[in-house]
Design a protein around this motif. Sequence first.
Motif, short mmCIF file in Angstrom:
data_model
loop_
_atom_site.label_atom_id
_atom_site.label_comp_id
_atom_site.label_asym_id
_atom_site.label_seq_id
_atom_site.Cartn_x
_atom_site.Cartn_y
_atom_site.Cartn_z
N ASP A 155 11.70 48.04 -46.87
CA ASP A 155 12.65 48.93 -46.20
C ASP A 155 13.61 49.64 -47.15
N ASN A 156 13.23 49.75 -48.42
CA ASN A 156 14.03 50.50 -49.38
C ASN A 156 13.69 51.99 -49.28
N LEU A 157 14.72 52.83 -49.24
CA LEU A 157 14.51 54.27 -49.18
C LEU A 157 14.25 54.80 -50.59
N ILE A 158 13.17 55.57 -50.71
CA ILE A 158 12.77 56.13 -52.00
C ILE A 158 12.62 57.64 -51.84
N THR A 159 13.40 58.40 -52.60
CA THR A 159 13.38 59.86 -52.49
C THR A 159 13.36 60.49 -53.88
N ASN A 160 13.10 61.81 -53.89
CA ASN A 160 13.17 62.55 -55.16
C ASN A 160 14.56 62.39 -55.79
N GLU A 161 15.57 62.42 -54.93
CA GLU A 161 16.94 62.39 -55.43
C GLU A 161 17.28 61.07 -56.11
N ASN A 162 16.94 59.93 -55.45
CA ASN A 162 17.35 58.67 -56.07
C ASN A 162 16.44 58.22 -57.22
N GLU A 218 -2.67 54.02 -48.02
CA GLU A 218 -3.06 54.61 -46.75
C GLU A 218 -2.76 53.70 -45.57
N ASP A 219 -2.74 52.40 -45.82
CA ASP A 219 -2.79 51.41 -44.75
C ASP A 219 -1.42 51.15 -44.12
N SER A 220 -1.45 50.51 -42.95
CA SER A 220 -0.23 50.20 -42.20
C SER A 220 0.45 48.97 -42.77
N PRO A 221 1.74 48.76 -42.46
CA PRO A 221 2.42 47.53 -42.90
C PRO A 221 1.72 46.27 -42.41
N GLU A 222 1.19 46.31 -41.19
CA GLU A 222 0.52 45.14 -40.61
C GLU A 222 -0.74 44.78 -41.39
N GLN A 223 -1.39 45.78 -41.96
CA GLN A 223 -2.57 45.53 -42.79
C GLN A 223 -2.19 45.12 -44.21
N LEU A 224 -1.15 45.75 -44.73
CA LEU A 224 -0.80 45.55 -46.14
C LEU A 224 -0.15 44.20 -46.41
N LYS A 225 0.73 43.76 -45.54
CA LYS A 225 1.50 42.54 -45.84
C LYS A 225 0.61 41.31 -46.05
N PRO A 226 -0.34 41.01 -45.16
CA PRO A 226 -1.21 39.85 -45.43
C PRO A 226 -2.14 40.08 -46.61
N PHE A 227 -2.56 41.33 -46.78
CA PHE A 227 -3.46 41.64 -47.90
C PHE A 227 -2.77 41.40 -49.24
N LEU A 228 -1.51 41.83 -49.35
CA LEU A 228 -0.79 41.71 -50.61
C LEU A 228 -0.36 40.28 -50.93
N ILE A 229 -0.40 39.41 -49.92
CA ILE A 229 -0.18 37.99 -50.20
C ILE A 229 -1.37 37.44 -50.98
N ARG A 230 -2.57 37.89 -50.59
CA ARG A 230 -3.80 37.46 -51.28
C ARG A 230 -3.99 38.18 -52.61
N LYS A 231 -3.62 39.46 -52.63
CA LYS A 231 -3.82 40.31 -53.81
C LYS A 231 -2.48 40.95 -54.19
N PRO A 232 -1.63 40.26 -54.92
CA PRO A 232 -0.30 40.80 -55.22
C PRO A 232 -0.34 42.06 -56.07
N LEU A 233 0.60 42.96 -55.78
CA LEU A 233 0.76 44.18 -56.55
C LEU A 233 2.23 44.30 -56.94
N SER A 234 2.49 44.49 -58.22
CA SER A 234 3.86 44.47 -58.74
C SER A 234 4.61 45.79 -58.56
N TYR A 235 4.03 46.71 -57.83
CA TYR A 235 4.67 47.99 -57.55
C TYR A 235 5.40 47.91 -56.20
N ALA A 236 6.40 48.78 -56.00
CA ALA A 236 6.92 48.98 -54.65
C ALA A 236 5.80 49.66 -53.85
N VAL A 237 5.53 49.17 -52.64
CA VAL A 237 4.40 49.67 -51.85
C VAL A 237 4.90 50.43 -50.63
N VAL A 238 4.48 51.68 -50.52
CA VAL A 238 4.85 52.52 -49.38
C VAL A 238 3.63 52.64 -48.46
#
Length: 257
Positions: free
Chosen positions: A137-144, A189-209
């Motif tokens: 829930d972090n806001l990421i924009t061109n400005e910041n 591309e995927d929804s939060p509901e798809q990504l959250k369990p997936f990233l538990i199994r396959k961690p990614l060190s980037y902020a994920v949108v």
Amino acid sequence: MKKIFFALSLVVIFTSCTSQTKLGNPEVNPAEIQRKFMDWWTYQYNEIMLSRDFVALDSNSKEITKEAFLKVLSEGNYIPIRLESDKDVFYYKLFKIEPTSDTSIKASIAETAFNEIQNYKKEGEPFPEFSFKDLNDNLITNENLKGKIVVVKCWYIHCAACVKEFPDVNQLASKYKDRKDIVFLSLAEDSPEQLKPFLIRKPLSYAVVPNMKTYMNLTLQLNAFPTHFIINKKGFIVKVLSDYKALEVALVKVSEE
């Protein structure tokens, strides 16, 4: 006087000759590498990085622009082979596709080159305006993100190549973890509901949108995944890359500027 002039001439000739890069033979036999698709694919995957900076040579060893080189490849009649060199510079030369070569090679090269042309044309352009919220829930924009180098990975869960490079891009992010002026961001591309369990199994060190399919397809006009962007501190696209190996090389250069 003539002797002095002759001696100076020898010095100039010797200096200019030694300063030239000596190009050797092709790394692989251009005819042999075309006989089987997997031989070509393995060589291309491991040794040919069309996303990176390289010196482009036509079939007569004349230097041409990278864009012209990619255009020729996209027409499907040539393969790129790296030449041996006495310097740590990539020299790619065009070699004619043999009539007896595997037909899949021609299609593979043409598709790869077409995608690389689209990516290359994006370089130097401002990265399109955005306002995203990541999975935390972090806001990421061109400005910041102004004043920061931004590394963007575009991917989706069912892209095998995208997921396969997770350990490598995680290691890259870890390498720059102390650089507060470098941000690692991923668009999925995927929804939060798809990504959250997936990233538990396959961690990614980037902020994920999440839910970025429309933005990536229509705004960024991506044709292939994974695709990586490096955006400079002024918000302009410096490099568009198709794999982490080319990304790693490019980021070293950008981070030192």
